[in-house]
Design a protein around this motif. Structure first.
Motif, PDB file in Angstrom:
ATOM      1  N   GLY A   1       0.831  -1.189   0.000  1.00  0.00           N
ATOM      2  CA  GLY A   1       0.000   0.000   0.000  1.00  0.00           C
ATOM      3  C   GLY A   1       0.866   1.240   0.000  1.00  0.00           C
ATOM      4  N   THR A   2       0.237   2.373  -0.281  1.00  0.00           N
ATOM      5  CA  THR A   2       0.939   3.649  -0.299  1.00  0.00           C
ATOM      6  C   THR A   2       0.518   4.473   0.908  1.00  0.00           C
ATOM      7  OG1 THR A   2       1.058   3.649  -2.717  1.00  0.00           O
ATOM      8  CG2 THR A   2       1.332   5.779  -1.616  1.00  0.00           C
ATOM      9  N   ILE A   3       1.502   4.970   1.643  1.00  0.00           N
ATOM     10  CA  ILE A   3       1.207   5.838   2.787  1.00  0.00           C
ATOM     11  C   ILE A   3       0.630   7.145   2.254  1.00  0.00           C
ATOM     12  CG2 ILE A   3       2.180   7.116   4.736  1.00  0.00           C
ATOM     13  CD1 ILE A   3       4.388   4.922   4.862  1.00  0.00           C
ATOM     14  N   VAL A   4      -0.574   7.492   2.715  1.00  0.00           N
ATOM     15  CA  VAL A   4      -1.206   8.737   2.280  1.00  0.00           C
ATOM     16  C   VAL A   4      -1.176   9.794   3.371  1.00  0.00           C
ATOM     17  CG1 VAL A   4      -2.643   7.674   0.512  1.00  0.00           C
ATOM     18  CG2 VAL A   4      -3.526   7.883   2.829  1.00  0.00           C
ATOM     19  N   GLU A   5      -0.957   9.360   4.614  1.00  0.00           N
ATOM     20  CA  GLU A   5      -0.888  10.302   5.724  1.00  0.00           C
ATOM     21  C   GLU A   5       0.015   9.730   6.802  1.00  0.00           C
ATOM     22  OE1 GLU A   5      -4.412  12.747   7.574  1.00  0.00           O
ATOM     23  OE2 GLU A   5      -4.340  10.771   8.548  1.00  0.00           O
ATOM     24  N   ALA A   6       0.866  10.580   7.361  1.00  0.00           N
ATOM     25  CA  ALA A   6       1.729  10.200   8.481  1.00  0.00           C
ATOM     26  C   ALA A   6       1.644  11.309   9.517  1.00  0.00           C
ATOM     27  CB  ALA A   6       3.169  10.015   8.004  1.00  0.00           C
ATOM     28  N   LEU A   7       1.272  10.919  10.749  1.00  0.00           N
ATOM     29  CA  LEU A   7       1.082  11.889  11.821  1.00  0.00           C
ATOM     30  C   LEU A   7       1.887  11.492  13.048  1.00  0.00           C
ATOM     31  CD1 LEU A   7      -2.813  12.168  11.556  1.00  0.00           C
ATOM     32  CD2 LEU A   7      -1.125  13.812  10.704  1.00  0.00           C
ATOM     33  N   PRO A   8       2.214  12.460  13.895  1.00  0.00           N
ATOM     34  CA  PRO A   8       2.866  12.119  15.153  1.00  0.00           C
ATOM     35  C   PRO A   8       1.934  11.243  16.001  1.00  0.00           C
ATOM     36  CG  PRO A   8       2.806  14.517  14.831  1.00  0.00           C
ATOM     37  CD  PRO A   8       1.972  13.893  13.757  1.00  0.00           C
ATOM     38  N   PHE A   9       2.506  10.460  16.894  1.00  0.00           N
ATOM     39  CA  PHE A   9       1.714   9.606  17.782  1.00  0.00           C
ATOM     40  C   PHE A   9       2.302   9.703  19.192  1.00  0.00           C
ATOM     41  CE2 PHE A   9      -0.129   5.026  18.273  1.00  0.00           C
ATOM     42  CZ  PHE A   9      -1.158   5.526  19.053  1.00  0.00           C
TER      43      PHE A   9
ATOM     44  N   ASP B   1      -3.090   3.400   1.853  1.00  0.00           N
ATOM     45  CA  ASP B   1      -4.068   3.067   0.816  1.00  0.00           C
ATOM     46  C   ASP B   1      -3.692   1.741   0.178  1.00  0.00           C
ATOM     47  OD1 ASP B   1      -5.865   2.910  -1.276  1.00  0.00           O
ATOM     48  OD2 ASP B   1      -5.201   4.762  -2.251  1.00  0.00           O
ATOM     49  N   PHE B   2      -4.556   0.726   0.359  1.00  0.00           N
ATOM     50  CA  PHE B   2      -4.332  -0.606  -0.207  1.00  0.00           C
ATOM     51  C   PHE B   2      -5.166  -0.859  -1.461  1.00  0.00           C
ATOM     52  CE2 PHE B   2      -2.930  -1.056   4.171  1.00  0.00           C
ATOM     53  CZ  PHE B   2      -1.720  -1.693   3.993  1.00  0.00           C
ATOM     54  N   GLY B   3      -5.628   0.195  -2.111  1.00  0.00           N
ATOM     55  CA  GLY B   3      -6.361   0.044  -3.362  1.00  0.00           C
ATOM     56  C   GLY B   3      -7.850  -0.133  -3.163  1.00  0.00           C
ATOM     57  N   PRO B   4      -8.569  -0.337  -4.279  1.00  0.00           N
ATOM     58  CA  PRO B   4     -10.033  -0.327  -4.239  1.00  0.00           C
ATOM     59  C   PRO B   4     -10.677  -1.470  -3.444  1.00  0.00           C
ATOM     60  CG  PRO B   4      -9.240  -0.927  -6.428  1.00  0.00           C
ATOM     61  CD  PRO B   4      -8.046  -0.513  -5.636  1.00  0.00           C
ATOM     62  N   VAL B   5     -10.041  -2.605  -3.342  1.00  0.00           N
ATOM     63  CA  VAL B   5     -10.667  -3.736  -2.630  1.00  0.00           C
ATOM     64  C   VAL B   5     -10.567  -3.567  -1.115  1.00  0.00           C
ATOM     65  CG1 VAL B   5     -10.580  -6.232  -2.247  1.00  0.00           C
ATOM     66  CG2 VAL B   5     -10.325  -5.318  -4.555  1.00  0.00           C
ATOM     67  N   LEU B   6      -9.380  -3.257  -0.613  1.00  0.00           N
ATOM     68  CA  LEU B   6      -9.170  -3.138   0.830  1.00  0.00           C
ATOM     69  C   LEU B   6      -9.340  -1.719   1.352  1.00  0.00           C
ATOM     70  CD1 LEU B   6      -6.090  -5.486   1.240  1.00  0.00           C
ATOM     71  CD2 LEU B   6      -8.459  -5.969   1.839  1.00  0.00           C
ATOM     72  N   GLY B   7      -9.119  -0.728   0.497  1.00  0.00           N
ATOM     73  CA  GLY B   7      -9.266   0.662   0.912  1.00  0.00           C
ATOM     74  C   GLY B   7      -8.130   1.142   1.793  1.00  0.00           C
ATOM     75  N   ARG B   8      -8.422   2.153   2.580  1.00  0.00           N
ATOM     76  CA  ARG B   8      -7.423   2.770   3.451  1.00  0.00           C
ATOM     77  C   ARG B   8      -7.490   2.168   4.849  1.00  0.00           C
ATOM     78  NH1 ARG B   8      -7.215   9.172   1.872  1.00  0.00           N
ATOM     79  NH2 ARG B   8      -6.498   8.822  -0.253  1.00  0.00           N
ATOM     80  N   LYS B   9      -6.319   1.888   5.411  1.00  0.00           N
ATOM     81  CA  LYS B   9      -6.223   1.276   6.740  1.00  0.00           C
ATOM     82  C   LYS B   9      -5.233   2.063   7.585  1.00  0.00           C
ATOM     83  CE  LYS B   9      -8.703  -2.361   5.531  1.00  0.00           C
ATOM     84  NZ  LYS B   9     -10.003  -2.649   6.102  1.00  0.00           N
ATOM     85  N   ARG B  10      -5.461   2.055   8.900  1.00  0.00           N
ATOM     86  CA  ARG B  10      -4.593   2.747   9.845  1.00  0.00           C
ATOM     87  C   ARG B  10      -3.586   1.772  10.459  1.00  0.00           C
ATOM     88  NH1 ARG B  10      -5.663   7.731  10.032  1.00  0.00           N
ATOM     89  NH2 ARG B  10      -7.706   8.509   9.585  1.00  0.00           N
TER      90      ARG B  10
ATOM     91  N   THR C   1      10.461  -0.964  -6.842  1.00  0.00           N
ATOM     92  CA  THR C   1       9.831  -0.367  -8.013  1.00  0.00           C
ATOM     93  C   THR C   1       8.355  -0.199  -7.689  1.00  0.00           C
ATOM     94  OG1 THR C   1      11.375  -1.504  -9.480  1.00  0.00           O
ATOM     95  CG2 THR C   1       9.326  -0.739 -10.467  1.00  0.00           C
ATOM     96  N   PRO C   2       7.705   0.907  -8.069  1.00  0.00           N
ATOM     97  CA  PRO C   2       6.283   1.081  -7.771  1.00  0.00           C
ATOM     98  C   PRO C   2       5.444  -0.084  -8.325  1.00  0.00           C
ATOM     99  CG  PRO C   2       7.210   3.134  -8.557  1.00  0.00           C
ATOM    100  CD  PRO C   2       8.268   2.074  -8.764  1.00  0.00           C
ATOM    101  N   VAL C   3       4.500  -0.539  -7.513  1.00  0.00           N
ATOM    102  CA  VAL C   3       3.566  -1.601  -7.900  1.00  0.00           C
ATOM    103  C   VAL C   3       2.155  -1.149  -7.533  1.00  0.00           C
ATOM    104  CG1 VAL C   3       5.284  -3.459  -7.659  1.00  0.00           C
ATOM    105  CG2 VAL C   3       3.893  -2.805  -5.687  1.00  0.00           C
ATOM    106  N   PRO C   4       1.124  -1.765  -8.133  1.00  0.00           N
ATOM    107  CA  PRO C   4      -0.243  -1.348  -7.807  1.00  0.00           C
ATOM    108  C   PRO C   4      -0.586  -1.615  -6.332  1.00  0.00           C
ATOM    109  CG  PRO C   4      -0.209  -2.637  -9.845  1.00  0.00           C
ATOM    110  CD  PRO C   4       1.159  -2.754  -9.223  1.00  0.00           C
ATOM    111  N   ASN C   5      -1.239  -0.638  -5.698  1.00  0.00           N
ATOM    112  CA  ASN C   5      -1.697  -0.824  -4.319  1.00  0.00           C
ATOM    113  C   ASN C   5      -2.609  -2.031  -4.222  1.00  0.00           C
ATOM    114  OD1 ASN C   5      -0.336   1.388  -3.318  1.00  0.00           O
ATOM    115  ND2 ASN C   5      -2.054   2.786  -3.612  1.00  0.00           N
ATOM    116  N   GLY C   6      -2.455  -2.785  -3.147  1.00  0.00           N
ATOM    117  CA  GLY C   6      -3.297  -3.962  -2.915  1.00  0.00           C
ATOM    118  C   GLY C   6      -2.666  -5.254  -3.403  1.00  0.00           C
TER     119      GLY C   6
END
Length: 123
Positions: free
Chosen positions: A28-36, A49-58, A114-119
Motif C-alpha cells: 500500500g501507499t502511505i497517504v498520511e503520516a502523523l505524530p503519535f 491506501d491498499f487500493g479499491p478492494v481493501l481501501g485505506r487502513k490505519r 519499483t512502484p507496484v499497484p496498491n493492494g
C-alpha cells in the motif's frame, strides 16, 4: 508467540505453504503520516491506501528513528492486512506495517524497489 528482533536468533519452525498463504501481506501507499505522542514507544500514525478492494487502513509504526513524517506520504510499504485490529493507545491499528531491524534494532520498512499497484499480494 514471542517475536524476537535478534538477527542471530534461530530460524522459526518449518511451516506448510498453506500456513504462509494464510498470512495476507499486501502493498500500500502511505497517504498520511502523523505524530503519535500517546504511544508507549516512539511511533507514527499511518494511513495506508491498499487500493479499491481493501481501501485505506490505519497503522501504528515504530519507525521514528529512520523516517521523518514529511518523507512518508507517497512511500509504498508492505503490511499484514488480515490480523485482527489492535488497540494501541487511543488508536485502533488495522494492519501490521512490516520492517526489518537494522544493526541497532531500529525498524527499516519493507518496501518494493519499483512502484507496484496498491493492494498487490506478496507471493
Amino acid at each position: 508467540m514471542h517475536v524476537t528482533h535478534d538477527p542471530a536468533a534461530q530460524a522459526a519452525p518449518v511451516i506448510g505453504f498453506d500456513q504462509f498463504l494464510a498470512v495476507d501481506i499486501r502493498v500500500g501507499t502511505i497517504v498520511e503520516a502523523l505524530p503519535f505522542p500517546e504511544a508507549r514507544k516512539p511511533a507514527y500514525r499511518l494511513l495506508i491506501d491498499f487500493g479499491p478492494v481493501l481501501g485505506r487502513k490505519r497503522s501504528s509504526a515504530q519507525i521514528t528513528e529512520h523516517y521523518a513524517l514529511e518523507d512518508l506520504p507517497g512511500m509504498q510499504v508492505a503490511a499484514v492486512v488480515n490480523f485482527p485490529p489492535r488497540q494501541i493507545g487511543p488508536m485502533m491499528s488495522e494492519v501490521l506495517t512490516l520492517g526489518f531491524p537494522d544493526a541497532e534494532g531500529r525498524v527499516v520498512l519493507f518496501a518494493p524497489t519499483t512502484p507496484v499497484p496498491n493492494g498487490g499480494r506478496l507471493f
